[in-house]
Design an enzyme around this catalytic site. Structure first.
Site, short mmCIF file in Angstrom:
data_model
loop_
_atom_site.label_atom_id
_atom_site.label_comp_id
_atom_site.label_asym_id
_atom_site.label_seq_id
_atom_site.Cartn_x
_atom_site.Cartn_y
_atom_site.Cartn_z
N GLY A 12 0.79 -1.22 0.00
CA GLY A 12 0.00 0.00 0.00
C GLY A 12 0.83 1.27 0.00
O GLY A 12 0.38 2.32 -0.47
N ASN A 13 2.08 1.19 0.53
CA ASN A 13 2.93 2.39 0.56
C ASN A 13 3.36 2.82 -0.84
O ASN A 13 3.84 3.94 -1.03
CB ASN A 13 4.17 2.13 1.43
CG ASN A 13 4.99 0.95 0.96
OD1 ASN A 13 4.45 -0.12 0.72
ND2 ASN A 13 6.28 1.12 0.82
N LYS A 128 -10.82 -9.20 5.86
CA LYS A 128 -10.03 -8.29 5.02
C LYS A 128 -10.51 -6.84 5.17
O LYS A 128 -11.62 -6.50 4.76
CB LYS A 128 -10.15 -8.73 3.55
CG LYS A 128 -9.23 -7.95 2.61
CD LYS A 128 -7.78 -8.29 2.83
CE LYS A 128 -6.87 -7.59 1.83
NZ LYS A 128 -5.47 -7.83 2.11
N LYS A 212 -3.67 -9.70 -2.00
CA LYS A 212 -2.84 -9.49 -3.21
C LYS A 212 -1.52 -10.25 -3.15
O LYS A 212 -0.98 -10.66 -4.18
CB LYS A 212 -2.60 -7.99 -3.44
CG LYS A 212 -1.79 -7.26 -2.39
CD LYS A 212 -0.34 -7.08 -2.78
CE LYS A 212 0.42 -6.18 -1.88
NZ LYS A 212 0.51 -6.47 -0.48
N LYS A 274 1.95 -11.66 4.16
CA LYS A 274 3.12 -11.59 3.27
C LYS A 274 4.01 -12.83 3.46
O LYS A 274 4.45 -13.45 2.50
CB LYS A 274 3.91 -10.31 3.54
CG LYS A 274 3.17 -9.04 3.15
CD LYS A 274 3.89 -7.80 3.61
CE LYS A 274 3.18 -6.54 3.13
NZ LYS A 274 1.77 -6.45 3.53
#
Length: 311
Positions: A12-13, A128, A212, A274
């Site tokens: 997101g960054n 989520k 994602k 992740k």
């Protein structure tokens, strides 16, 4: 010599909370992507869409319930819209950076559907987070009004949560593969892909956001990529994060990763998915995955930083 094929999952960054901020941030993202392209890697890009799809969904709900009525827009269609506008910003920024570097290469976004199982337990356990943060009072008001589910997210407020089912199959995989084989930089599985289920009438979109990182891991596995690289806000994965005895990890085996997960070393909403995505890819491909920051992606590919997850 064959080019290394790398699937990159953007955190997101690398994107923004609104179109204006995103346009600015993707210029920095494009520099990192083109830097890796210059070094000879085949690049395929996946990205998140949590804030963006939430913003679109909120706007569509508001419009559908306003004085001037517009048609109700299902959540899957909002996901497709987010893929389109994030892809547009990314491909525009990457194209401009390629031109600056005199690199003759095309970049394209594929609106991507990802098959999920309608019986996935995620549909009864909503986890989520999407969209903006609300106060507890506002979240309770919206939950009552819209029937949405909200949870407190990392001490920053309350966010709506939807299902996050596992990706089973990337529908447009052959198209992606053909474009990569032609030398394109491809942006795909945006927001984890548009979640669809298989019905007697064909594919049907559902209210969900696929993680994602997990879709990028599935993509990397199916494309037989040489590496999966998950980009986030930190250079390395750490245990005892933000504590006096924090320890950054240069590498982590699957066995060590399982041990750290059992110790709750990785936050559920950020580092845990992740690490789990990397583990899936390593387990299924026998290759390595890397978690690092956007700024140091190129260095991580040469082993100078980042956390390598291996079998």
């Amino acid at each position: 010599m064959k080019k290394e094929r790398i699937v990159i999952a953007l955190g997101g960054n690398a994107l923004g909370k609104d179109p204006k901020e995103q346009l600015s941030l993707v210029k920095k993202t494009a520099k990192a992507i083109v830097s890796m392209t210059k070094e000879g890697y085949e690049i395929i890009i996946g990205h998140g869409n949590g804030p963006q799809v939430g913003m679109i969904n909120l706007a569509m709900d508001y419009a559908a319930n306003g004085d001037v009525k517009t048609p109700y827009m299902p959540f899957a269609e909002c996901g497709a819209m987010s893929q389109g506008y994030i892809g547009y910003h990314l491909q525009q920024a990457i194209r401009e950076e390629l031109k600056k570097e005199n690199i003759d290469k095309e970049v394209a976004t594929i609106v991507t559907q990802v098959l999920v199982d309608e019986n996935d337990s995620a549909f009864t356990n909503l986890t989520k987070p999407i969209g903006m943060f609300y106060t507890k009072e506002k979240a309770e008001e919206l939950a009552k009004e819209k029937g949405h589910t909200f949870v407190e997210d990392a001490g920053r407020g309350y966010r709506r949560v939807v299902a996050s089912p596992k990706p089973k199959k990337i529908i447009e995989l052959k198209v992606v593969e053909q474009l990569v084989d032609c030398g394109y930089i491809v942006i795909t599985v945006g927001g984890g892909g548009i979640p669809v289920i298989d019905t007697n009438e064909g594919l049907k979109g559902v209210d969900a956001v696929i993680d994602k990182d997990k879709s990028s891991a599935k993509l990397a596995e199916d494309l037989k990529a040489d590496k999966l690289v998950i980009l986030t806000a930190v250079d390395k994965v750490a245990i005892n994060f933000n504590k006096p005895d924090q320890k950054d990890l240069d590498e982590m085996t699957l066995e060590e990763a399982n041990k750290y997960i059992a110790e709750n070393q990785f936050a559920k909403g950020s580092m845990l998915p992740k690490v789990e995505a990397c583990m899936d890819y390593v387990k299924n491909s026998g290759k390595v995955a890397i978690i690092t920051s956007l700024d140091n992606a190129s260095l991580a590919l040469t082993g100078k930083t980042g956390t390598v997850i291996k079998k």
